[in-house]
Design an enzyme around this catalytic site. Structure first.
Site, PDB file in Angstrom:
ATOM      1  N   ARG A  65       0.837  -1.206   0.000  1.00 54.07           N
ATOM      2  CA  ARG A  65       0.000   0.000   0.000  1.00 54.07           C
ATOM      3  C   ARG A  65       0.871   1.255   0.000  1.00 54.07           C
ATOM      4  O   ARG A  65       0.485   2.295  -0.515  1.00 54.07           O
ATOM      5  CB  ARG A  65      -0.968   0.026   1.202  1.00 54.07           C
ATOM      6  CG  ARG A  65      -1.739   1.340   1.303  1.00 54.07           C
ATOM      7  CD  ARG A  65      -2.983   1.278   2.171  1.00 54.07           C
ATOM      8  NE  ARG A  65      -2.806   0.596   3.423  1.00 54.07           N
ATOM      9  CZ  ARG A  65      -2.141   1.099   4.487  1.00 54.07           C
ATOM     10  NH1 ARG A  65      -1.614   2.300   4.422  1.00 54.07           N
ATOM     11  NH2 ARG A  65      -2.029   0.387   5.582  1.00 54.07           N
TER      12      ARG A  65
ATOM     13  N   TYR B  78     -16.350  15.030 -15.564  1.00 54.25           N
ATOM     14  CA  TYR B  78     -16.755  13.639 -15.362  1.00 54.25           C
ATOM     15  C   TYR B  78     -17.842  13.571 -14.288  1.00 54.25           C
ATOM     16  O   TYR B  78     -17.669  14.120 -13.193  1.00 54.25           O
ATOM     17  CB  TYR B  78     -15.517  12.825 -14.971  1.00 54.25           C
ATOM     18  CG  TYR B  78     -15.765  11.351 -14.863  1.00 54.25           C
ATOM     19  CD1 TYR B  78     -16.056  10.593 -15.989  1.00 54.25           C
ATOM     20  CD2 TYR B  78     -15.703  10.710 -13.638  1.00 54.25           C
ATOM     21  CE1 TYR B  78     -16.293   9.228 -15.891  1.00 54.25           C
ATOM     22  CE2 TYR B  78     -15.925   9.342 -13.533  1.00 54.25           C
ATOM     23  CZ  TYR B  78     -16.220   8.611 -14.665  1.00 54.25           C
ATOM     24  OH  TYR B  78     -16.444   7.263 -14.566  1.00 54.25           O
TER      25      TYR B  78
ATOM     26  N   ASP C 122      -7.660  17.331 -15.073  1.00 57.71           N
ATOM     27  CA  ASP C 122      -7.968  15.951 -15.419  1.00 57.71           C
ATOM     28  C   ASP C 122      -7.661  15.808 -16.907  1.00 57.71           C
ATOM     29  O   ASP C 122      -8.367  16.340 -17.758  1.00 57.71           O
ATOM     30  CB  ASP C 122      -9.444  15.651 -15.117  1.00 57.71           C
ATOM     31  CG  ASP C 122      -9.824  14.200 -15.420  1.00 57.71           C
ATOM     32  OD1 ASP C 122      -9.136  13.564 -16.243  1.00 57.71           O
ATOM     33  OD2 ASP C 122     -10.813  13.708 -14.843  1.00 57.71           O
TER      34      ASP C 122
ATOM     35  N   LYS D  26      -8.761   4.597 -19.235  1.00 58.39           N
ATOM     36  CA  LYS D  26      -9.094   5.090 -20.561  1.00 58.39           C
ATOM     37  C   LYS D  26      -7.879   4.998 -21.503  1.00 58.39           C
ATOM     38  O   LYS D  26      -7.363   3.924 -21.684  1.00 58.39           O
ATOM     39  CB  LYS D  26      -9.632   6.509 -20.447  1.00 58.39           C
ATOM     40  CG  LYS D  26     -10.625   6.712 -19.285  1.00 58.39           C
ATOM     41  CD  LYS D  26     -11.898   5.897 -19.448  1.00 58.39           C
ATOM     42  CE  LYS D  26     -12.781   5.884 -18.202  1.00 58.39           C
ATOM     43  NZ  LYS D  26     -13.129   7.174 -17.624  1.00 58.39           N
TER      44      LYS D  26
HETATM   45  C1  LIG Z   1     -13.431   7.696 -16.415  1.00 60.84           C
HETATM   46  C2  LIG Z   1     -13.040   9.034 -15.976  1.00 60.84           C
HETATM   47  C3  LIG Z   1     -12.749   9.319 -14.630  1.00 60.84           C
HETATM   48  C4  LIG Z   1     -12.890   8.289 -13.530  1.00 60.84           C
HETATM   49  O1  LIG Z   1     -12.071   7.204 -13.734  1.00 60.84           O
HETATM   50  P1  LIG Z   1     -12.384   5.716 -13.175  1.00 60.84           P
HETATM   51  O2  LIG Z   1     -11.150   4.973 -13.539  1.00 60.84           O
HETATM   52  O3  LIG Z   1     -13.609   5.234 -13.834  1.00 60.84           O
HETATM   53  O4  LIG Z   1     -12.575   5.865 -11.706  1.00 60.84           O
HETATM   54  C5  LIG Z   1     -12.353  10.594 -14.308  1.00 60.84           C
HETATM   55  N1  LIG Z   1     -12.262  11.558 -15.246  1.00 60.84           N
HETATM   56  C6  LIG Z   1     -12.547  11.331 -16.538  1.00 60.84           C
HETATM   57  C7  LIG Z   1     -12.420  12.431 -17.525  1.00 60.84           C
HETATM   58  C8  LIG Z   1     -12.942  10.062 -16.954  1.00 60.84           C
HETATM   59  O5  LIG Z   1     -13.241   9.850 -18.238  1.00 60.84           O
END
Ligand SMILES: *Cc1c(COP(=O)(O)O)cnc(C)c1O
Length: 404
Positions: free
Chosen positions: A58, A111, A183, A208
């Site tokens: 962790r 998101y 992000d 992603k």
């Molecule tokens: C999918 C996504 C998230 C969250 O990610 P997870 O891996 O599903 O928790 C955050 N920001 C954006 C822009 C995303 O597309």
């Protein structure tokens, strides 16, 4: 190699890779929860931070660290923190940077679960958020308060694909003693590197584009200095939302083709966007690569390519949207994005459902909006699939007109 500004492709293949036992060319998967100390003194020195080494997964694990180093290098940051999901990364950042009485400015088009996190858990802890269209700098300036600690921007924003000026917003943040967080999930470091534009922390859903193969859930935070790293690492240790070694290995493997994949995503999405823009059943379309996009010029300055995400509105609203999604064959009807396969979804009833209708409409997410993540299949195959589905939508409308 260090002096080559175009060495991103090389970095994708080699970043975070070290020398390993037996000459292994890829990082071994250290599937262990804990690490043996050589002696009591050694254990004590590790805990005191006097010696570098591993204690407990962790806290730090070599396979995870290899991935963290890789993405930190790709983003041009100081260090990375591997998280269990993109949302774990978002939570780690807010829990590290804010406390009761603080204020956050956040992009309205963001998101969905990020909005919900800010409006529920963070709000319950006494952190207030103002959501604004961050593509309008005046709105950002007007939203900042003396207690603003974070300006949080998603660009291009989800799902409207509004583009916000990272450099200008970082200046607004810093003038107010706040940090700017981006992000960068929709672009990946192959297309956009926010830290180089002045932002302080970049985060990603690794789920992603970075992993790119729709087989891992993960996240990462990349920071620009040791001080911020220390703050975030302490929080992540306590919250415990870390990525595991095996998923780290998979994402690190995915990154080797990131540069290639992003080129193909951009190339395909441009062709698909041009097709959709000229189609009579499409009411409006948002893709940062089209001249019709409101921040097309800013996009040219800020990112290396417009990415693989397209949103569009069909003539016929909600019903047409559902028919289209039930009619595609190659494009998979699924949430998530950034994988090699094309995915299609309906934000109002799916990813942004929890926002509530009012907030959704305010953020520009109408009932008929469709979000498409363009994969790396043959572009013509994707277009034929969409065309077939749009023909069905057209048939429905023609039939309706004849009946009325
Ligand atoms: C999918 C996504 C998230 C969250 O990610 P997870 O891996 O599903 O928790 C955050 N920001 C954006 C822009 C995303 O597309």
């Amino acid at each position: 190699m260090k002096n080559n500004k175009n060495d991103f492709e090389t970095k994708c293949v080699h970043s975070g890779i070290d020398e390993y036992e037996f000459g292994s060319v890829v990082p071994p998967i250290y599937q262990t929860s804990t690490f043996k100390f050589k002696s009591a003194q050694h254990g004590a020195a590790l805990f005191a931070g006097e010696e570098k080494g591993y204690i407990y997964t962790r806290m730090l694990n070599p396979t995870v660290e290899a991935l963290e180093n890789s993405i930190a290098e790709l983003e041009g940051g100081c260090k990375g923190l591997g998280c269990a999901s993109g949302m774990a990364a978002v939570h780690t950042v807010f829990a590290s940077l804010t406390k009761c009485g603080d204020h956050v400015v956040c992009s309205a088009a963001v998101y969905g679960p990020t909005t919900t996190l800010l409006n529920t858990i963070l709000k319950n802890y006494g952190v207030e958020t103002t959501f604004v269209d961050t593509s309008d700098l005046n709105l950002v300036r007007a939203a900042v308060k003396p207690n603003t600690k974070v300006i949080y921007v998603e660009t291009p924003g989800n799902p409207t694909l509004a583009v916000s000026d990272i450099h200008e917003i970082s200046l607004i943040a810093h003038a107010n003693g706040a940090l700017m967080v981006v992000d960068n999930t929709f672009m990946s470091p192959a297309l956009q590197r926010p830290l180089e534009l002045g932002c302080d922390i970049v985060l990603h859903s690794l789920t992603k584009f970075l992993n790119g193969h729709a087989d891992v859930v993960g996240g990462i935070v990349v920071v620009k200095d040791e001080e911020t790293y220390g703050r975030c690492r302490k929080t992540l240790n306590q919250i415990g939302g870390v990525i595991d070694p095996f998923n780290s290995f998979l994402v690190h493997r995915g990154i080797k083709t990131l540069s290639l994949r992003m080129q193909k995503h951009c190339e395909n999405a441009m062709k698909v966007a041009e097709f959709l823009e000229s189609h009579p059943m499409i009411k409006s379309i948002s893709y940062p690569g089209l001249k019709s996009h409101p921040q097309f010029e800013l996009g040219l300055k800020q990112h290396k390519g417009p990415g693989g995400m397209i949103t569009f509105e069909l003539e016929g609203g909600f019903e047409a949207g559902q028919l289209m999604m039930n009619s595609v064959k190659l494009c998979q009807l699924a949430v998530s994005l950034g994988g090699v396969e094309s995915l299609i979804q309906h934000p109002a009833s799916m990813t942004h459902y929890t926002m509530g209708k009012e907030a959704r409409l305010a953020a520009g997410i109408s009932d008929g909006l469709v979000r498409l993540s363009v994969g790396i299949e043959n572009a013509q195959d994707i277009i034929s699939d969409l065309k077939g589905a749009l023909d069905k939508v057209k048939e429905l409308q023609t039939a309706e007109v004849e009946h009325s």
